[in-house]
Each structure stands twice: as C-alpha cells, then as structure tokens.
Design an enzyme around this catalytic site. Structure first.
Site, PDB file in Angstrom:
ATOM      1  N   SER A  16       4.365 -10.671  -9.775  1.00  0.00           N
ATOM      2  CA  SER A  16       5.267  -9.572 -10.111  1.00  0.00           C
ATOM      3  C   SER A  16       5.835  -9.013  -8.811  1.00  0.00           C
ATOM      4  O   SER A  16       5.087  -8.553  -7.951  1.00  0.00           O
ATOM      5  CB  SER A  16       4.483  -8.486 -10.867  1.00  0.00           C
ATOM      6  OG  SER A  16       5.310  -7.369 -11.118  1.00  0.00           O
TER       7      SER A  16
ATOM      8  N   LYS B 148       8.144 -12.720 -11.763  1.00  0.00           N
ATOM      9  CA  LYS B 148       8.661 -11.567 -12.508  1.00  0.00           C
ATOM     10  C   LYS B 148       9.358 -10.633 -11.533  1.00  0.00           C
ATOM     11  O   LYS B 148       8.844 -10.340 -10.461  1.00  0.00           O
ATOM     12  CB  LYS B 148       7.472 -10.886 -13.185  1.00  0.00           C
ATOM     13  CG  LYS B 148       7.679  -9.479 -13.681  1.00  0.00           C
ATOM     14  CD  LYS B 148       6.543  -9.124 -14.623  1.00  0.00           C
ATOM     15  CE  LYS B 148       6.045  -7.716 -14.392  1.00  0.00           C
ATOM     16  NZ  LYS B 148       4.920  -7.382 -15.287  1.00  0.00           N
TER      17      LYS B 148
ATOM     18  N   LYS C 137      11.119  -6.938 -11.057  1.00  0.00           N
ATOM     19  CA  LYS C 137      11.261  -5.598 -11.615  1.00  0.00           C
ATOM     20  C   LYS C 137      12.736  -5.206 -11.568  1.00  0.00           C
ATOM     21  O   LYS C 137      13.420  -5.467 -10.562  1.00  0.00           O
ATOM     22  CB  LYS C 137      10.454  -4.601 -10.789  1.00  0.00           C
ATOM     23  CG  LYS C 137       8.949  -4.803 -10.911  1.00  0.00           C
ATOM     24  CD  LYS C 137       8.441  -4.274 -12.241  1.00  0.00           C
ATOM     25  CE  LYS C 137       6.918  -4.309 -12.280  1.00  0.00           C
ATOM     26  NZ  LYS C 137       6.422  -3.806 -13.579  1.00  0.00           N
TER      27      LYS C 137
ATOM     28  N   ASP D 222      11.222  -7.306 -15.677  1.00  0.00           N
ATOM     29  CA  ASP D 222      10.434  -6.218 -16.273  1.00  0.00           C
ATOM     30  C   ASP D 222      11.136  -4.896 -15.984  1.00  0.00           C
ATOM     31  O   ASP D 222      11.318  -4.512 -14.826  1.00  0.00           O
ATOM     32  CB  ASP D 222       9.011  -6.201 -15.686  1.00  0.00           C
ATOM     33  CG  ASP D 222       8.101  -5.163 -16.347  1.00  0.00           C
ATOM     34  OD1 ASP D 222       8.559  -4.445 -17.260  1.00  0.00           O
ATOM     35  OD2 ASP D 222       6.914  -5.085 -15.949  1.00  0.00           O
TER      36      ASP D 222
ATOM     37  N   GLU E  48      10.754  -8.007 -20.181  1.00  0.00           N
ATOM     38  CA  GLU E  48       9.596  -7.179 -20.519  1.00  0.00           C
ATOM     39  C   GLU E  48       9.986  -5.704 -20.641  1.00  0.00           C
ATOM     40  O   GLU E  48      10.670  -5.160 -19.759  1.00  0.00           O
ATOM     41  CB  GLU E  48       8.547  -7.373 -19.412  1.00  0.00           C
ATOM     42  CG  GLU E  48       7.220  -6.668 -19.635  1.00  0.00           C
ATOM     43  CD  GLU E  48       6.213  -6.988 -18.516  1.00  0.00           C
ATOM     44  OE1 GLU E  48       6.408  -7.980 -17.782  1.00  0.00           O
ATOM     45  OE2 GLU E  48       5.241  -6.236 -18.368  1.00  0.00           O
TER      46      GLU E  48
ATOM     47  N   ASP F 101       5.091  -4.481 -23.307  1.00  0.00           N
ATOM     48  CA  ASP F 101       3.977  -4.056 -22.454  1.00  0.00           C
ATOM     49  C   ASP F 101       3.604  -2.635 -22.906  1.00  0.00           C
ATOM     50  O   ASP F 101       2.748  -2.456 -23.784  1.00  0.00           O
ATOM     51  CB  ASP F 101       4.437  -4.122 -20.981  1.00  0.00           C
ATOM     52  CG  ASP F 101       3.462  -3.551 -19.970  1.00  0.00           C
ATOM     53  OD1 ASP F 101       2.474  -2.914 -20.370  1.00  0.00           O
ATOM     54  OD2 ASP F 101       3.681  -3.711 -18.742  1.00  0.00           O
TER      55      ASP F 101
ATOM     56  N   LYS G  59      -2.788  -5.636 -21.336  1.00  0.00           N
ATOM     57  CA  LYS G  59      -3.550  -5.090 -20.221  1.00  0.00           C
ATOM     58  C   LYS G  59      -4.788  -4.492 -20.871  1.00  0.00           C
ATOM     59  O   LYS G  59      -4.658  -3.655 -21.784  1.00  0.00           O
ATOM     60  CB  LYS G  59      -2.747  -4.022 -19.478  1.00  0.00           C
ATOM     61  CG  LYS G  59      -1.543  -4.596 -18.736  1.00  0.00           C
ATOM     62  CD  LYS G  59      -0.693  -3.534 -18.081  1.00  0.00           C
ATOM     63  CE  LYS G  59       0.518  -4.183 -17.405  1.00  0.00           C
ATOM     64  NZ  LYS G  59       1.506  -3.174 -16.974  1.00  0.00           N
TER      65      LYS G  59
ATOM     66  N   GLY H 143      -0.954  -6.924 -15.268  1.00  0.00           N
ATOM     67  CA  GLY H 143      -1.741  -6.369 -14.163  1.00  0.00           C
ATOM     68  C   GLY H 143      -1.308  -4.949 -13.852  1.00  0.00           C
ATOM     69  O   GLY H 143      -0.201  -4.528 -14.210  1.00  0.00           O
TER      70      GLY H 143
END
Ligand code: OSB
Ligand code: MG
Length: 371
Positions: free
Chosen positions: A135, A161, A163, A188, A213, A238, A262, A290
C-alpha cells in the site's frame, strides 16, 4: 485456561517514512499491545486503532479506556477452554471492535501456545505462504508515485495499491498506468468521494484497476451499490464492513465484489473467520488489510491470510517496509512476493521484550483474580 492478568502497553513507534491517506499523514504509530498472562506464558494482541478517530470511531486512547473499564474485566473469573468464549463474552458490547479484537487476539495467541498449534493452524489456515501486496501513500508528485510503484514492482510485490484523494486521483493513476501497462494496480480512496463522482470512477474503468477500495462514505453500503452498478471495476469495501452481517448485506445488495478484512475493524478472529466463509461461499474476493501494524499485529494478519478464502494478496508487507527495528524476531520477510506462514507453536516470532519496554510510553495491568 485461567488468565492471571492482562497488561496493556501504549507504544510510540517512529515509522521509516510518513504514510499519507485521504484522512491523515501518519509519521509514527501510537498503538496498544495487549498481553494475556497465564502459567508463565504470554499471548500478544495488537490494537490497531490510530491516535485520532479519523479512520473509524475508535482511537488509541478510547480503546485503552474500553479495555480497562469493561473489556478486560469481562474475563474475570472465567475459565477459557477456547478463544471463541472471549468473543462470545464480549458480544453484548456494541462495536469497540479494535479494542475487543486486541484482547481476543492475545487469548488466541495464548491458547495456540498452550495447544502447541501455530497461530495459523489455530485460526484454521493451512497455506504455507501468503501473497503480499504493498500500500503506497499519497505522494506530492506523479514522478514520486511512479518511482514508488516501480520500486514495489521490482521488490516483487504481487500487487500495488495507490492511495487517492480528490485532486490526487485520475491524473496520478493514469500516469502510473502509462508507465506500467501490466503491473497489477488498485486504488484506495478511504471514503473521500460521493455519488457525485460516478463519472470519475466510470472513466477509471479503462485503466484496468484490480479494484477500487472504499470510494464512498465510511458507513455506507447503499450508495456503493449504485456506484458498483455503474462501473466495471470491482469495488472492495474496507471501512464499511464491521461484521459478518455487514458482509452478508453488502454482498446481497451488490455493493462490492471484494472485501478487505482487518481483524481489528471486524472485532476479532472469530468474526474474520465468519466473513471468510461468507466470501468463500458467495465467490467474493477477500484479502487481509493492514493498519501499519508492528510485527505482533502482522503475525496475526499473516495467520488469518493463511485461510483458503483469502484469495487475493493482502496489505501485509514485511517489517522493513515500516520499521527500522520491529518488536519481533526474526522480522517478517518477503520472498518472491510471499511471506512464509510460521509453523512453530504460538505467535511464530519471539517478542523483543527489552525493545517493547523501551517503546512503552504508559501501561496498566488488570489482575483477573485467579487464586
Ligand atoms: O485503508 O487500508 C487502509 C493504513 C492505515 C489506515 C487505513 C489503511 C491503511 C493502509 C496501509 O492502506 C496498509 C498497511 O501497509 O498496513
Ligand atoms: Mg483501505
């Protein structure tokens, strides 16, 4: 199994580099480690709440209060023959999932140690290694992002991934895709958008992202359904999924095609196992997310990702991605994009007690009154 006491430590750990999401920049972690003590053995759990309630309603300080005031005292006088009892005993308390999961995880570790089971075996996982993704936080420039994605691909991560946030989204993703036409990438948003942005997401379909995400609100399931029906890219939820019931409803509504579990967000291992079965039976993609964990939380994440329903690479990067020194030995390492699932009894790693002490900023212990 009678618990003699539970200790909660608040740790401050500097991260190797800052991590920026649409909700905050984290330069260090302010987290809790929970220790369950019984007969000379210690089970460890990690509370993944962050300093301020910007990801979910829980914060490190409020989780500490919840643990001290009502979560840990619930175990007083209980004889625990299986960790399922812990989640059962805590179930009347609404939410406080990260705080509950930290105690439940510590008891799972303790129980696995006493049963001579690896953590993964105790959770019901049988993979020998798990696939790992990275990530990457929000970067200032497209060039910086391209460099980070290239480094991740070179390091062997199975997917990358990225952000995103308004203003740091389609241009950045297009620049990455142009540079890396075949790298498995995803985005994400950490709930930074609304249904007004449907066109933005529809236009991203041509980038062949593995998934997007949590594009919409942290507590939404309904609007995600409308977005999913308007775009080809799978939506992964998520923040919106706090329980097996949430997962069932999101799947039934068509709000997502993939779920990120998670352990902390859903309240523990038992709830994660339920979600794993639901996703497996519904043919839904599943992976372990995570929260920038220490080696203790990471050990739990790797163990849950060893269950067969976890069929996509997780955000379980090796220790060296986060810390100059992790609190476990050996550190978690990645080999060809995979992390080996430990087979030794218990946590699978030795906790560095002296380092744990050094990093502890405050602590409390609760005597559970075993004579
Ligand atoms: O949304 O998945 C998230 C970190 C902190 C809070 C939320 C998230 C994340 C990450 C990092 O994406 C995953 C990791 O490397 O631990
Ligand atoms: Mg996320």
């Amino acid at each position: 199994m009678k618990l003699e006491s539970v200790t909660v430590r608040r740790l401050k750990m500097e991260m190797l580099e800052p991590f920026t999401t649409s909700f905050a920049t984290q330069t260090h972690r302010d987290l809790l480690i929970v220790e369950a003590h019984s007969g000379g053995d210690i089970g460890y759990g990690e509370c993944v709440a962050i300093a301020l309630p910007l990801y979910s309603e829980e914060a490190t300080s409020t989780a500490a209060v919840a643990l001290e005031e009502f979560i840990i005292p619930t175990l007083r006088g209980q004889d625990i023959s299986h960790p399922f009892q812990v989640s059962e005993l805590l179930s009347p308390f609404k939410r406080n999932n990260m705080a509950k999961a930290a105690l439940e995880g510590a008891v799972w570790n303790l129980w696995a140690t006493k049963q001579s089971l690896s953590l993964a075996e105790s959770f019901g996982g049988n993979k020998s290694a798990v696939d790992v993704g990275l990530s990457i936080g929000i970067k200032e420039t497209e060039a910086e992002l391209i460099e980070a994605v290239g480094a991740a691909a070179d390091a062997g991560y199975k997917r990358v991934k990225i952000k995103i946030a308004p203003g740091r989204d389609d241009k950045f993703l297009r620049a990455v895709r142009a540079e890396f036409p075949d790298t498995p990438i995803m985005a994400d948003a950490n709930s930074a958008y609304s249904l007004d942005d449907v066109e933005l997401f529809a236009a991203l379909d041509e980038l062949n992202l593995l998934m997007i995400e949590q594009p919409l609100a942290h507590d939404d399931i309904v609007d995600h359904r409308h977005l999913q029906s308007s775009i080809r890219t799978p939506i992964c939820l998520d923040e919106s999924i706090h329980s097996a019931e949430d997962a069932r409803q999101a799947i039934e509504l068509g709000s997502c095609r993939i779920i990120n579990v998670k352990i902390g967000r859903v309240g523990g291992i038992a709830e994660s196992q339920k979600i794993e079965r639901i996703c497996h039976d519904a043919g839904i993609g599943l992976w372990c997310g995570g929260m920038l964990e220490t080696g203790i939380g990471r050990a739990h994440n790797v163990a849950i990702a060893a269950l067969e329903g976890f069929n996509l690479p997780g955000d379980t990067a090796p220790s060296s991605r986060y810390w100059s020194e992790d609190i476990i030995e050996p550190e978690v390492v990645m080999d060809n994009g995979q992390i080996k699932v430990p087979t030794v009894a218990g946590l699978g790693y030795r906790v560095r007690r002296e380092l744990l002490e050094q990093l502890t900023t405050s602590s409390f212990s609760i005597d559970l009154g075993v004579s």
